[in-house]
Write a protein that holds these residues in place. Structure first.
Motif, short mmCIF file in Angstrom:
data_model
loop_
_atom_site.label_atom_id
_atom_site.label_comp_id
_atom_site.label_asym_id
_atom_site.label_seq_id
_atom_site.Cartn_x
_atom_site.Cartn_y
_atom_site.Cartn_z
N LEU A 57 -1.15 -44.98 19.65
CA LEU A 57 -0.22 -45.75 19.09
C LEU A 57 0.73 -44.92 18.45
N GLY A 58 2.10 -45.53 18.03
CA GLY A 58 3.21 -45.11 17.41
C GLY A 58 2.93 -45.29 15.99
N THR A 59 4.07 -44.60 15.48
CA THR A 59 3.91 -44.67 13.77
C THR A 59 3.78 -46.13 13.15
N VAL A 60 4.35 -47.08 13.49
CA VAL A 60 4.31 -48.45 12.79
C VAL A 60 2.83 -48.97 13.51
N GLY A 61 2.48 -48.77 14.48
CA GLY A 61 1.24 -49.33 15.17
C GLY A 61 0.15 -48.73 14.42
N ARG A 62 0.08 -47.44 14.08
CA ARG A 62 -1.05 -46.70 13.27
C ARG A 62 -1.12 -47.25 12.13
N GLN A 63 -0.03 -47.55 11.28
CA GLN A 63 0.08 -48.19 9.84
C GLN A 63 -0.54 -49.74 9.85
N VAL A 64 0.12 -50.37 10.82
CA VAL A 64 -0.43 -51.84 11.10
C VAL A 64 -1.89 -52.16 11.23
N VAL A 65 -2.45 -51.04 12.11
CA VAL A 65 -3.71 -51.10 12.29
C VAL A 65 -4.73 -50.83 10.94
N LEU A 66 -4.19 -49.98 10.27
CA LEU A 66 -5.06 -49.58 8.90
C LEU A 66 -4.76 -50.66 7.82
N THR A 67 -3.71 -51.14 7.98
CA THR A 67 -3.40 -52.37 7.12
C THR A 67 -4.27 -53.60 7.31
N HIS A 68 -4.17 -53.93 8.60
CA HIS A 68 -5.20 -54.94 8.96
C HIS A 68 -6.45 -54.69 8.85
#
Length: 401
Positions: A251-262
């Motif tokens: 995952l990219g930077t945004v994807g990693r944050q989206v996953v943890l926030t999800h």
């Protein structure tokens, strides 16, 4: 008092009483072997001492109860409680196989004990003392992180990250992501939840599957999942966000944050999520929170659904729970998540974010699936399921065509 007791002899005139004063010694009648009930009590005493040693970080006391294997793996855990309850023993001479429930709490994170099944094997020495020779997950029970090696602990402002086979620097990166997720979730959902999260980072996909007690194929390509340890409700201890490090690395930077926030959203909404909540709502809402502040457009977030819409294959209805199954059909699974996200996004756009939160809570308050969505649509949004579905299909065309 632990380590003290009396038993009656049998088969000989009179009474034969043996008072055992040393903790851990088997209680036996004259010339006899311990009964199953006595062996169970003896094993319980050994495990009580072993648990106390874990809880108080006493390596010497732990070693006195048998093998020292496993102590180093759990030593770093910040524990508020750790105990065993023996449920059954199977004795074969001087060896015993014991089934037990291990209950533990992470200090500051678990509201109630997490309980897991364990299988322990014990042997008696020449003096009659029982000692643990091995411990492992019970049959059909998932592994615990310490079953996979030494647990490393990294603390964040709003998070606790536990890793096995991972360098501390990588665990720190997960703590930073989780620390960003918690306030983002509170901004969307509110602050009526614990406000912190526990993240488990095993060494590999196989390690993730071991923790979840399922085949690795079930989670290939899934970056993380959240699991409630003891069912729903307000007494649920902090859920564990379990990471698939293999998929996460892609995952990219945004994807990693989206996953943890999800996943953190699932932790926050757990008390309001139950059998009444369809997956399109629980997963869609978690994605809505995850993408809420990213600025990503529907075409960027929902490419599979966009392909379907542009080809004239607008879904006839909202995603079903079956559409979210890890069946190997990646496109179907993606469309399900995208459809749920767009349904929640539509509610926020059309009725407002406050109404979206109220709708989620109203569905969960119903407790049973039948009529839950329909009732919440009417009471909170003032619409019906057919009307809502029609609005959603139009929204898909408007946003994706």
């Amino acid at each position: 008092m632990a380590g003290r007791g009396r038993v009656r002899g049998s088969g000989v005139p009179g009474l034969c009483l043996v008072l055992v004063l040393l903790a851990g010694l088997s209680l036996v009648g004259c010339g006899g072997r311990p009964t199953t009930g006595t062996a169970k009590a003896d094993v319980q005493r050994v495990l009580d001492r072993r648990a106390a040693a874990v809880l108080h970080h006493d390596a010497g006391a732990y070693a006195a109860t048998g093998t020292s294997e496993g102590y180093a793996d759990v030593r770093a855990l910040p524990l508020a409680a750790w105990s065993y309850r023996v449920t059954a023993v199977r004795r074969d001479g001087d060896t015993v196989t014991a089934d037990a429930e291990l209950s533990y709490r992470i200090r500051g994170y678990d509201r109630a004990p997490v309980t897991v099944g364990r299988t322990l094997r014990l042997a008696r020495d020449a003096a009659g003392r029982w000692g643990v020779t091995s411990e492992e997950p019970a049959k059909k029970a998932g592994e615990q992180l310490w079953d996979q090696g030494v647990v490393t602990v990294v603390r964040g402002e709003h998070s606790l990250v536990l890793g096995a086979g991972q360098p501390a620097a990588r665990l720190r990166a997960f703590a930073d992501l989780a620390d960003g997720a918690v306030p983002a979730v509170s901004a969307a959902w509110g602050t009526d939840w614990a406000g912190h999260v526990v993240v488990l980072v095993p060494k590999s996909l196989d390690g993730m599957a071991g923790l979840l007690g399922s085949p690795a194929s079930s989670y290939r390509g899934i970056a993380a999942v959240t699991t409630g340890e003891t069912g729903g409700g307000t007494r649920t201890p902090a859920d564990r966000v379990v990471v698939n490090p293999d998929a996460y690395a892609l995952l990219g930077t945004v994807g990693r944050q989206v996953v943890l926030t999800h996943e953190t959203t699932h932790v926050a909404t757990r008390a309001h999520t139950n059998a009444a909540t369809p997956l399109w709502l629980s997963e869609g809402y978690a994605d809505w929170v995850g993408y809420r502040e990213t600025g990503r457009t529907p075409r960027q977030v929902a490419p599979e659904l966009q392909n379907a819409v542009t080809e004239g294959r607008v879904p006839a209805g909202l995603p079903t729970d079956a559409d979210f199954g890890f069946s190997g059909d990646a496109a179907r699974l993606a469309r399900a998540y995208e459809g749920g996200w767009l349904a929640c996004r539509m509610i926020a756009d059309r009725w407002g974010e406050v109404k979206l939160d109220a709708f989620y809570r109203a569905v969960g308050a119903h407790e049973k699936r039948t009529g839950a969505v329909e009732g919440a649509l009417k009471s909170v949004l003032g619409t019906s399921l057919p009307e809502f579905t029609a609005h959603w299909r139009t929204y898909l065309r408007d946003q994706l065509a």
